[in-house]
Every structure is written in structure tokens, then in C-alpha cells.
Design a protein around this motif. Sequence first.
Motif, PDB file in Angstrom:
ATOM      1  N   ASP A   1     -28.567  34.822 -19.408  1.00  0.00           N
ATOM      2  CA  ASP A   1     -29.380  34.135 -18.396  1.00  0.00           C
ATOM      3  C   ASP A   1     -29.005  32.658 -18.308  1.00  0.00           C
ATOM      4  O   ASP A   1     -28.882  32.098 -17.211  1.00  0.00           O
ATOM      5  CB  ASP A   1     -30.873  34.269 -18.735  1.00  0.00           C
ATOM      6  N   ILE A   2     -28.825  32.030 -19.470  1.00  0.00           N
ATOM      7  CA  ILE A   2     -28.469  30.605 -19.476  1.00  0.00           C
ATOM      8  C   ILE A   2     -27.092  30.406 -18.852  1.00  0.00           C
ATOM      9  O   ILE A   2     -26.862  29.460 -18.093  1.00  0.00           O
ATOM     10  CB  ILE A   2     -28.501  30.052 -20.923  1.00  0.00           C
ATOM     11  N   ALA A   3     -26.153  31.288 -19.155  1.00  0.00           N
ATOM     12  CA  ALA A   3     -24.803  31.180 -18.595  1.00  0.00           C
ATOM     13  C   ALA A   3     -24.843  31.286 -17.071  1.00  0.00           C
ATOM     14  O   ALA A   3     -24.173  30.526 -16.359  1.00  0.00           O
ATOM     15  CB  ALA A   3     -23.913  32.262 -19.196  1.00  0.00           C
ATOM     16  N   ARG A   4     -25.626  32.255 -16.573  1.00  0.00           N
ATOM     17  CA  ARG A   4     -25.721  32.416 -15.127  1.00  0.00           C
ATOM     18  C   ARG A   4     -26.361  31.188 -14.478  1.00  0.00           C
ATOM     19  O   ARG A   4     -25.940  30.722 -13.417  1.00  0.00           O
ATOM     20  CB  ARG A   4     -26.538  33.678 -14.791  1.00  0.00           C
ATOM     21  N   TYR A   5     -27.374  30.613 -15.154  1.00  0.00           N
ATOM     22  CA  TYR A   5     -28.044  29.425 -14.607  1.00  0.00           C
ATOM     23  C   TYR A   5     -27.086  28.241 -14.546  1.00  0.00           C
ATOM     24  O   TYR A   5     -27.061  27.491 -13.574  1.00  0.00           O
ATOM     25  CB  TYR A   5     -29.265  29.077 -15.459  1.00  0.00           C
ATOM     26  N   ILE A   6     -26.268  28.096 -15.593  1.00  0.00           N
ATOM     27  CA  ILE A   6     -25.315  26.980 -15.627  1.00  0.00           C
ATOM     28  C   ILE A   6     -24.320  27.111 -14.481  1.00  0.00           C
ATOM     29  O   ILE A   6     -24.013  26.136 -13.781  1.00  0.00           O
ATOM     30  CB  ILE A   6     -24.590  26.938 -16.992  1.00  0.00           C
ATOM     31  N   VAL A   7     -23.785  28.319 -14.311  1.00  0.00           N
ATOM     32  CA  VAL A   7     -22.819  28.533 -13.229  1.00  0.00           C
ATOM     33  C   VAL A   7     -23.471  28.264 -11.873  1.00  0.00           C
ATOM     34  O   VAL A   7     -22.895  27.600 -10.989  1.00  0.00           O
ATOM     35  CB  VAL A   7     -22.269  29.971 -13.289  1.00  0.00           C
ATOM     36  N   LYS A   8     -24.711  28.755 -11.716  1.00  0.00           N
ATOM     37  CA  LYS A   8     -25.415  28.596 -10.436  1.00  0.00           C
ATOM     38  C   LYS A   8     -25.745  27.137 -10.160  1.00  0.00           C
ATOM     39  O   LYS A   8     -25.709  26.668  -9.006  1.00  0.00           O
ATOM     40  CB  LYS A   8     -26.694  29.431 -10.464  1.00  0.00           C
ATOM     41  N   SER A   9     -26.045  26.357 -11.223  1.00  0.00           N
ATOM     42  CA  SER A   9     -26.442  24.951 -11.036  1.00  0.00           C
ATOM     43  C   SER A   9     -25.265  24.055 -10.695  1.00  0.00           C
ATOM     44  O   SER A   9     -25.444  22.912 -10.278  1.00  0.00           O
ATOM     45  CB  SER A   9     -27.124  24.437 -12.307  1.00  0.00           C
ATOM     46  N   GLY A  10     -24.041  24.550 -10.907  1.00  0.00           N
ATOM     47  CA  GLY A  10     -22.873  23.741 -10.595  1.00  0.00           C
ATOM     48  C   GLY A  10     -22.419  22.856 -11.738  1.00  0.00           C
ATOM     49  O   GLY A  10     -21.507  22.046 -11.580  1.00  0.00           O
ATOM     50  N   VAL A  11     -23.036  22.992 -12.933  1.00  0.00           N
ATOM     51  CA  VAL A  11     -22.622  22.202 -14.095  1.00  0.00           C
ATOM     52  C   VAL A  11     -21.254  22.708 -14.562  1.00  0.00           C
ATOM     53  O   VAL A  11     -21.033  23.909 -14.708  1.00  0.00           O
ATOM     54  CB  VAL A  11     -23.647  22.319 -15.246  1.00  0.00           C
ATOM     55  N   LYS A  12     -20.333  21.764 -14.772  1.00  0.00           N
ATOM     56  CA  LYS A  12     -18.978  22.120 -15.185  1.00  0.00           C
ATOM     57  C   LYS A  12     -18.937  22.398 -16.692  1.00  0.00           C
ATOM     58  O   LYS A  12     -19.410  21.592 -17.487  1.00  0.00           O
ATOM     59  CB  LYS A  12     -18.009  20.979 -14.852  1.00  0.00           C
ATOM     60  N   ILE A  13     -18.390  23.564 -17.053  1.00  0.00           N
ATOM     61  CA  ILE A  13     -18.239  23.912 -18.472  1.00  0.00           C
ATOM     62  C   ILE A  13     -16.883  23.386 -18.946  1.00  0.00           C
ATOM     63  O   ILE A  13     -15.835  23.880 -18.533  1.00  0.00           O
ATOM     64  CB  ILE A  13     -18.330  25.435 -18.676  1.00  0.00           C
ATOM     65  N   VAL A  14     -16.892  22.382 -19.803  1.00  0.00           N
ATOM     66  CA  VAL A  14     -15.657  21.749 -20.272  1.00  0.00           C
ATOM     67  C   VAL A  14     -14.962  22.627 -21.317  1.00  0.00           C
ATOM     68  O   VAL A  14     -13.757  22.822 -21.298  1.00  0.00           O
ATOM     69  CB  VAL A  14     -15.945  20.352 -20.867  1.00  0.00           C
ATOM     70  N   SER A  15     -15.727  23.172 -22.241  1.00  0.00           N
ATOM     71  CA  SER A  15     -15.166  24.065 -23.264  1.00  0.00           C
ATOM     72  C   SER A  15     -16.261  24.980 -23.771  1.00  0.00           C
ATOM     73  O   SER A  15     -17.454  24.660 -23.659  1.00  0.00           O
ATOM     74  CB  SER A  15     -14.577  23.262 -24.435  1.00  0.00           C
ATOM     75  N   SER A  16     -15.871  26.105 -24.337  1.00  0.00           N
ATOM     76  CA  SER A  16     -16.849  27.044 -24.891  1.00  0.00           C
ATOM     77  C   SER A  16     -16.192  27.831 -26.008  1.00  0.00           C
ATOM     78  O   SER A  16     -14.970  27.951 -26.072  1.00  0.00           O
ATOM     79  CB  SER A  16     -17.365  27.995 -23.800  1.00  0.00           C
ATOM     80  N   SER A  17     -17.019  28.376 -26.896  1.00  0.00           N
ATOM     81  CA  SER A  17     -16.506  29.161 -28.023  1.00  0.00           C
ATOM     82  C   SER A  17     -16.779  30.631 -27.785  1.00  0.00           C
ATOM     83  O   SER A  17     -17.546  30.999 -26.887  1.00  0.00           O
ATOM     84  CB  SER A  17     -17.185  28.705 -29.321  1.00  0.00           C
ATOM     85  N   GLU A  18     -16.121  31.443 -28.608  1.00  0.00           N
ATOM     86  CA  GLU A  18     -16.408  32.869 -28.563  1.00  0.00           C
ATOM     87  C   GLU A  18     -17.813  33.119 -29.104  1.00  0.00           C
ATOM     88  O   GLU A  18     -18.299  32.394 -29.966  1.00  0.00           O
ATOM     89  CB  GLU A  18     -15.388  33.635 -29.424  1.00  0.00           C
ATOM     90  N   ARG A  19     -18.457  34.147 -28.589  1.00  0.00           N
ATOM     91  CA  ARG A  19     -19.787  34.470 -29.097  1.00  0.00           C
ATOM     92  C   ARG A  19     -19.666  35.079 -30.486  1.00  0.00           C
ATOM     93  O   ARG A  19     -18.747  35.839 -30.778  1.00  0.00           O
ATOM     94  CB  ARG A  19     -20.480  35.468 -28.158  1.00  0.00           C
ATOM     95  N   GLU A  20     -20.652  34.723 -31.307  1.00  0.00           N
ATOM     96  CA  GLU A  20     -20.674  35.183 -32.703  1.00  0.00           C
ATOM     97  C   GLU A  20     -21.997  35.854 -32.977  1.00  0.00           C
ATOM     98  O   GLU A  20     -23.056  35.331 -32.615  1.00  0.00           O
ATOM     99  CB  GLU A  20     -20.474  33.980 -33.636  1.00  0.00           C
ATOM    100  N   THR A  21     -21.963  37.008 -33.575  1.00  0.00           N
ATOM    101  CA  THR A  21     -23.189  37.720 -33.900  1.00  0.00           C
ATOM    102  C   THR A  21     -23.690  37.289 -35.275  1.00  0.00           C
ATOM    103  O   THR A  21     -22.946  37.264 -36.258  1.00  0.00           O
ATOM    104  CB  THR A  21     -22.951  39.241 -33.905  1.00  0.00           C
ATOM    105  N   VAL A  22     -24.973  36.917 -35.331  1.00  0.00           N
ATOM    106  CA  VAL A  22     -25.601  36.526 -36.600  1.00  0.00           C
ATOM    107  C   VAL A  22     -26.896  37.293 -36.767  1.00  0.00           C
ATOM    108  O   VAL A  22     -27.472  37.791 -35.777  1.00  0.00           O
ATOM    109  CB  VAL A  22     -25.882  35.001 -36.640  1.00  0.00           C
ATOM    110  N   PHE A  23     -27.363  37.363 -37.989  1.00  0.00           N
ATOM    111  CA  PHE A  23     -28.612  38.068 -38.263  1.00  0.00           C
ATOM    112  C   PHE A  23     -29.543  37.142 -39.024  1.00  0.00           C
ATOM    113  O   PHE A  23     -29.166  36.541 -40.029  1.00  0.00           O
ATOM    114  CB  PHE A  23     -28.350  39.340 -39.091  1.00  0.00           C
TER     115      PHE A  23
END
Length: 291
Positions: free
Chosen positions: A268-290
Amino acid sequence: MEPLKKIEVNFTPGTIEFPSADRLKLYVNEMLEKTKGLVATDDSIKATKASRTEVNKLEKSIADVRKKYKKAWNEPFSAFESSLKELEGDCKAASQELKETIDSFEDQQKQERRKSVQELITEMAPNYHVSPEDVEILDKWLLKSTSKKAVLEGVAESMKTLQRLNAEKAQVEKLCLKHELPAERYIDLLQRGMTYIEVEQVIETDLRKQEEVADLFKQQRAAEVVAQKASMVDVGDGKLIDTETGEIKHELQRVSLELQGTKEQIDDIARYIVKSGVKIVSSSERETVFE
């Protein structure tokens, strides 16, 4: 055979009579006195050479007498010494052979004691939650004079130390992971003899230094932004004109976040960021934690 209590030697000190000693000394002094002050000239060179020849002859005759009687004097002792040295050599060879036999036996016993200590370590290690391979066998545990009780206490003490060190290493690794520090340097300090409290203080000092460097970087970056903005004209609505190039710039904000949530929340946050027009400069791979 009864032991030899004493090595008997019949020794009578020899004597050398030298009745002509004084006369020889006087003769040598008189001859050498004649050679003092001689100067080599065309007229005297032959006489000077003749004097040197006479002195050399006298020296040789004296040396010949000395060597002759020295040899005669030394011959009995040389035979006596040679006989004893041969026997000394036989004793040394036998002693070396016995030493090798003793060393071999003692080494075998030492290896048996090492095996016994290793079996003890293997048996005790699970009780202390340590690996037997990590327990160093100390030389004093292999001495014949060291009692079984002392070995047992020594092994137990070593395992307690190793157990504590392993626990402290785990704490250091956890602390370094929390602050994103490489743990190797601090674990090495532990293994070199530092206490956990001392290592923790080193970590805190390093973190303070990192913060100081980060603050200096922030201050430098802020000063650069102020200097850049000073050369621009603010025309409103977040737009600025570079007075040197005439380019239109936009004043933006950049921030790094580390998010944690369910897959749906992150989506949901990713979709909101894309929709808002905020530029993603860099991102990491998703990591599963418990948690």
C-alpha cells in the motif's frame, strides 16, 4: 662389578734443568745491544744485513730447543689424555643412547596423558555448552607431577572461561548488529583479554566518533545548500532560478526510511508513493523477519 669409587693415576711432576739460562740471557742481550742504533747506508748495509742474519739464527736455535723439549714433555700427557678422551667418548655415546630411550618413554607417557585429557575434555564439554575443539590443552596438564584433581579443575576453569567468552561474543555481535558495526574488531579485543565492559566502552567511543563525523558532514552539507541557495532567486511555488546558468531548480527534500510491516502494508505504501509522484532514489530488496 663393583662401582669404581676412584680413578687412580700415578703422577710425578717432571723437572727440566736449565743451567745455561743466565748465560744465554746475557749472550742474547749483548748481541741485541750491538744491533741498536744501526743505520742503513751504502757503507753499512752489508753489515746491517749480516747482523739481522745472526739475530735470526739465534732466534731459531732458541726456538728449536724449546720445541724439542716441549714435544718430549707433552708426549706422556698426550697418550694419557688420548686414553681418557676415548673413554669419555664411549660414556657420552652411551649417555646419549640412554637419553633417547628416556625421552621416547616420557614422550609416550605424555601422549597417553594428552589422550586422557582430551577424553576428559570431550566428556565435560557438553556440560558447559562449548566445543571440545575450542579447549586448548595446557602443557602443565601433561606433566607427570600434575594431579588428576588439578587437571580436572583446570579443564573446568578453561571451559567456564570459554563459556563466558562465547556469551560475551554473542552479546558483542548483537550490539554490533544493532548499531551496524563490523563485529570482528571487537571480538578480537575480547579474545586479546579485554573484558566485555571494556569492549562495550570501545564500541560507545566509536559510535560517538561516528556521530561526530556525521554531524560534521551534516553541517558541511547544510552550508553547501545555503551557499547554493544564495546564488539562486526564489520565484515561489518551490521554484528557484540559478543566476549563473538561468536554469530553473526545484527545492526538494530527501529522506531515507527503513519500513517494517506486513506485505499488504508495504504494498500500500509503495503504491501511494508511486501515485504521489515522489521519486524513489534507491531501494533495497525486501527481507522477511519474524517478531
